[in-house]
Write a protein that holds these residues in place. Structure first.
Motif, PDB file in Angstrom:
ATOM      1  N   LEU A 145      84.517  46.085  21.959  1.00 16.00           N
ATOM      2  CA  LEU A 145      83.491  46.224  20.931  1.00 16.00           C
ATOM      3  C   LEU A 145      82.745  47.547  21.059  1.00 16.00           C
ATOM      4  N   VAL A 147      79.565  49.455  19.029  1.00 19.24           N
ATOM      5  CA  VAL A 147      78.510  49.306  18.030  1.00 19.24           C
ATOM      6  C   VAL A 147      77.661  50.566  18.056  1.00 19.24           C
ATOM      7  N   TYR A 185      77.182  36.670  10.193  1.00 16.98           N
ATOM      8  CA  TYR A 185      77.904  37.296  11.300  1.00 16.98           C
ATOM      9  C   TYR A 185      77.120  38.486  11.863  1.00 16.98           C
ATOM     10  N   GLN A 188      74.625  36.923  14.181  1.00 18.94           N
ATOM     11  CA  GLN A 188      75.280  36.471  15.407  1.00 18.94           C
ATOM     12  C   GLN A 188      75.485  37.629  16.376  1.00 18.94           C
ATOM     13  N   LEU A 189      75.919  38.780  15.859  1.00 25.73           N
ATOM     14  CA  LEU A 189      76.139  39.930  16.730  1.00 25.73           C
ATOM     15  C   LEU A 189      74.822  40.460  17.283  1.00 25.73           C
ATOM     16  N   TYR A 192      73.518  38.413  20.041  1.00 28.29           N
ATOM     17  CA  TYR A 192      74.264  38.684  21.273  1.00 28.29           C
ATOM     18  C   TYR A 192      73.789  39.991  21.915  1.00 28.29           C
ATOM     19  N   ALA A 203      85.678  41.344  21.780  1.00 22.36           N
ATOM     20  CA  ALA A 203      85.383  40.499  20.625  1.00 22.36           C
ATOM     21  C   ALA A 203      86.669  40.103  19.915  1.00 22.36           C
ATOM     22  N   LEU A 228      83.765  34.524  14.613  1.00 21.86           N
ATOM     23  CA  LEU A 228      83.475  35.666  15.478  1.00 21.86           C
ATOM     24  C   LEU A 228      83.247  35.161  16.895  1.00 21.86           C
ATOM     25  N   LEU A 230      82.507  36.298  20.777  1.00 28.04           N
ATOM     26  CA  LEU A 230      81.990  37.412  21.562  1.00 28.04           C
ATOM     27  C   LEU A 230      81.982  37.056  23.043  1.00 28.04           C
TER      28      LEU A 230
END
Length: 503
Positions: A145, A147, A185, A188-189, A192, A203, A228, A230
């Motif tokens: 992942l 980001v 989603y 959710q990310l 996390y 992921a 999804l 993680l």
């Protein structure tokens, strides 16, 4: 007597009493997309047989209480007497779908020999090169992942604003796949990321929809169908991590965007003044409370960049091609230079995509499409003028000079609940800035914003770098006139000082 299980490839609408033995991969409610709040109108599932063939199943709303409690993801189910009809959706590549009716019977089957494969991972290189990815059945992806951008808003198919977040997944060969998360989603990310994981995150996006945006293939979440996953203890993730460990991947190579920019706040903030930062602070991270007083744009406020790595591109024979990623085409990204001030000093900083998308709520190309002019600052940008901001800067010394520093914006906090904990004093003018009007000021030099450096550098690597240089006497540029102009401007602006409230 055990039913005679029929392979999925033998199903046909004319066969009404077939029984199939399948592993349940995904089970989810289907909700209305045009009403607020949304309501459940059906329950759906996706199954897989022993040969790896997938099929979509459907249950109408009035039968949900009968069948939903029986469906357990990961378990093997026996399904007798389903209705077989033509598949009109692109969830699987099977010609038919299953419908659960009153006579349908679903049981749990204990079969240790049934393959426990739950995923069909797409090859990133093949997906990136696919000409018809948006017409393909749903697929799964797994990767490391990355980001680097906060969420933004787009107009969804229903005409309402929805939260969107673009991320990258990287496979074990170093190939990257652009992925888009929508709505829940995104939450959710961010939830996390708020846990501040200190290890590389692997992921899985199960049941992605192929999409094309800005001529780039993407894997996108699709309403409630996508799952999804993680950093959980799934066998594919554990095996992927084993290979990552062998390659020596470090946590800091993975997550470069801090979720605290959008959903949480730092546990503690020690505010420093700009004077402390520019004169006494050696290097490291530091927070400042300031406000933007002007845009110092000389040239375009956006630039043409690679769709993948953010490197600036120039056309060759009218074609934009990145010689690093070997991708053709480009996207527009922000490059906005601002001057910030507190009650001690002022400083020029560069804001890039990850900052401006959060501040202005749109992609650079959206503003450019509206105005058609990249040389004039859009009026919407001016909403941040004179507004208090908490900025986290990364201060570094450069190799070119002992006293030269760069300042990179790492986080921007505009949340009023957080800013409210710090008192902004607007009772007087910027006395500290105007106290020494005859002193020659060393010019701030933006190393990143120059044409040459932007061609060769990735803005994501350095954030908003601005160099503050103390040059020798014979090299200094006397900016007294510019300073006097700034003094006249600042005398009209309120003073910003920081007082920490005691609990």
């Amino acid at each position: 007597m055990s039913p005679h299980w029929v392979p999925l490839k033998m199903l046909h609408p004319a066969r009404h009493q077939d029984a199939v033995k399948l592993r349940l991969l995904r089970s989810y409610d289907r909700k209305t997309r045009t009403t607020t709040p949304s309501t459940i109108y059906a329950h759906e599932a996706i199954f897989q047989d022993e040969q790896g063939n997938r099929i979509h199943a459907f249950c109408e709303k009035h039968l949900i209480p009968d069948f939903k409690p029986l469906l357990k993801e990961g378990q093997v189910h026996g399904i007798e007497n389903p209705i077989v009809s033509k598949n009109t959706q692109n969830l699987t590549d099977h010609l038919y779908k299953l419908s659960f009716v009153k006579d349908t019977v679903i049981t749990h089957v204990n079969d240790e020999d049934f393959p426990d494969i739950m995923f069909k991972f797409g090859n990133f290189k093949a997906l990136n090169a696919a000409k018809d990815i948006q017409n393909r059945p749903m697929f799964d992806v797994i990767g490391l992942l990355h980001v680097d951008q906060p969420p933004t808003e787009r107009i969804g198919k229903s005409g309402t604003k929805v939260r969107v977040m673009d991320i990258w997944l990287e496979d074990l060969d170093g190939e990257k796949m652009s992925c888009t998360l929508w709505s829940s989603y995104v939450d959710q990310l961010l939830d996390y990321l708020n846990q501040q994981p200190l290890h590389p995150t692997v992921a899985i996006m199960q049941f992605c929809q192929g999409a094309v945006y800005n001529d780039m293939n993407k894997a996108s979440t699709f309403y409630d169908v996508t799952k999804l996953i993680l950093d959980q203890d799934f066998l594919p993730i554990l095996e992927f991590k084993k290979h990552l460990k062998a390659k020596g991947v470090k946590p800091q190579n993975v997550l470069s965007f801090s979720a605290s920019t959008s959903k949480s706040e730092p546990s503690s903030i020690e505010i420093k003044t700009l004077q402390q930062i520019t004169e006494n602070y050696e290097q490291g991270r530091a927070w400042i409370l300031c406000k933007v007083i002007s845009f110092e744009q000389h040239g375009a406020w956006c630039y043409t960049s690679c769709k993948k790595c953010s490197k600036k591109l120039s056309p060759t024979n009218g074609i934009y091609t990145c010689d690093t990623c070997h991708l053709t085409g480009f996207v527009m990204r922000y490059r906005v230079k601002v001057r910030v001030v507190d009650n001690t000093d002022n400083l020029a900083l560069m804001l890039w995509d990850k900052h401006c998308i959060s501040l202005f709520g749109k992609q650079a190309e959206d503003f450019l499409r509206d105005t058609g002019d990249d040389s004039q600052i859009p009026n919407a940008f001016k909403s941040i003028i004179d507004q208090p901001l908490l900025l986290e800067l990364d201060v570094k010394k450069t190799e070119s000079s002992f006293s030269e520093k760069t300042y990179s914006v790492q986080q921007i906090i505009t949340d009023q609940n957080i800013l409210g904990r710090y008192i902004v004093d607007t009772s007087s003018t910027q006395d500290s800035v105007t106290s020494k009007p005859n002193k020659a000021i060393t010019q701030t030099i933006d190393l990143v914003a120059t044409e040459e450096s932007t061609k060769n550098d990735d803005p994501k690597k350095h954030g908003s770098d601005v160099t503050y240089t103390c040059l020798s006497a014979n090299m200094k540029r006397d900016l007294t006139k510019e300073f006097e102009d700034m003094q006249a401007h600042l005398s009209k602006k309120p003073k910003v000082s920081v007082k920490i409230e005691k609990d």
